[in-house]
Design an enzyme around this catalytic site. Structure first.
Site, PDB file in Angstrom:
ATOM      1  CG  ASP A 178      -4.753   5.465   6.274  1.00 29.90           C
ATOM      2  OD1 ASP A 178      -3.585   5.228   6.645  1.00 29.90           O
ATOM      3  OD2 ASP A 178      -5.263   4.890   5.283  1.00 29.90           O
ATOM      4  CG  HIS A 221      -1.375   3.836   4.392  1.00 30.46           C
ATOM      5  ND1 HIS A 221      -2.588   3.339   4.824  1.00 30.46           N
ATOM      6  CD2 HIS A 221      -0.697   2.806   3.843  1.00 30.46           C
ATOM      7  CE1 HIS A 221      -2.640   2.044   4.534  1.00 30.46           C
ATOM      8  NE2 HIS A 221      -1.506   1.693   3.953  1.00 30.46           N
ATOM      9  CB  SER A 255      -0.942   0.017   1.210  1.00 26.08           C
ATOM     10  OG  SER A 255      -0.208  -0.085   2.427  1.00 26.08           O
TER      11      SER A 255
END
Length: 370
Positions: free
Chosen positions: A335, A338, A45
């Site tokens: 978040d 991240h 991610s």
């Protein structure tokens, strides 16, 4: 008749203009990929630019607001308010944004392609069935290399592949997932054995890319996973600490991947690598945010619960209510797991132009120019 002739003239001029435009675009594309190194991106991610939008996964998508709110102004699938490290690296290397592999396109990826998948690991077992694991990403790359050889010819394709830079962000999910699921892996293998499996898989993929033609690799060190907002939620409430059980895995991973890259450079002709120290920079951003112009290093901008460490940003993962900060530029984390675009930019700048003491044998700029 005169009107028909006029239409024919317009059509003729349009076709000539279109031909010239297409020829000009082809010429410019040919010139660019011969002058600039392409960028092939593998990982999770931290680097996923939208591949997970096209797979059957419920938790590994960021294709809804407020993701993408600051730069793109719409959700792209990036787990961020804006750009990621590879986006900045492409910019610094004078490349266009590197597209994700899975969206259906009839394109020849002469500038590179992004294979990364949020949640992916170096081990096939990590979130199996809901991510594109590293082995599958390697298979996609091999498909692209075959297409390049078909379209450009062997000589041109080999030149492109050897000049390209191969950028990785992988392994973090392999270490965090067992703690999320209380997997028996934690009790079956020692830290050394488990890290050895992860490093072994990464090493094998690098060797296979080398056999296809790759020569230049960038693998930033793994940042302190236990200090992310998501990890801090596992610590008893009131204790302002990182989640320490994962730390030995991260520390050993960073030691071993450095050893592996040094050995590969020694053993493989033409092999070059960069290993920017993202771990130290992220530690500093988390613990001393004001030194870098941030106000908050431990609490996420978007999410819920302690440290906003519950991955509820956007309200699409079971928890519908969440908090979104007013000024994302004040935060290190967007978040629960991240960073913000602003934090990613600092990491990218370190990778691009950092001193050898924090980037290994080369920085990314030197890799692209070599």
């Amino acid at each position: 008749m005169a009107k028909l002739n006029l239409i024919n003239i317009y059509l003729f001029v349009f076709c000539i203009s279109l031909f010239n435009f297409q020829t000009k675009c082809f010429d410019e594309s040919s010139w660019l990929y011969k002058k600039q190194a392409a960028l092939f991106i593998f990982g999770d991610s931290q680097f996923d630019a939208g591949n997970n939008n096209y797979i059957n996964t419920t938790t590994g998508k960021a294709n809804y607001w407020p993701y993408g709110e600051t730069f793109f102004h719409y959700p792209t699938g990036r787990f961020c308010d804006g750009r990621l490290v590879p986006d900045f690296i492409a910019q610094y290397a004078k490349l266009p944004f590197i597209p994700p592999y899975l969206p259906p396109r009839n394109k020849l990826f002469i500038y590179g392609v992004n294979f990364a998948s949020a949640g992916a690991g170096a081990l096939v077992e990590t979130r199996k069935g809901s991510v594109i694991d590293l082995q599958t990403q390697l298979g996609y790359f091999k498909n692209i290399s075959r297409v390049l050889r078909e379209k450009l010819g062997d000589t041109e394709a080999e030149a492109l592949l050897s000049k390209a830079v191969y950028l990785f962000s992988i392994g973090g999910n392999d270490y965090s997932f067992p703690f999320e699921t209380n997997s028996s892996v934690l009790y079956t293998y020692s830290v050394e054995q488990f890290v050895g499996q992860v490093i072994g898989n990464i090493t094998q993929v690098i060797k296979e890319i080398y056999e296809v033609g790759g020569r230049k690799f960038g693998l930033p060190s793994m940042w302190p996973l236990g200090c992310m907002p998501f990890s801090r939620t596992r610590v008893p409430e009131g204790e302002n600490k990182c989640f320490e059980p994962i730390t030995p895995y991260v520390e050993l991973h960073n030691i071993e991947i450095s050893k592996v890259l040094q050995k590969l450079q020694s053993d493989l002709n033409g092999f070059k690598y960069s290993i920017p120290d993202f771990h130290t920079l992220m530690e500093n951003l988390i613990n001393h945010p004001s030194k870098y112009g941030f106000k908050e290093g431990k609490v996420a901008c978007c999410g819920s619960g302690p440290y906003r460490g519950i991955l509820s940003c956007g309200g699409r993962r079971g928890v519908t209510e969440y908090y979104l900060c007013d000024n994302v530029n004040e935060y290190v984390f967007f978040d629960s797991a991240h960073p913000t675009e602003r934090a990613y930019k600092l990491l990218a700048q370190l990778a691009w132009s950092g001193e050898p003491s924090v980037t290994g044998s080369y920085n990314f700029k030197a890799l692209f120019e070599s």
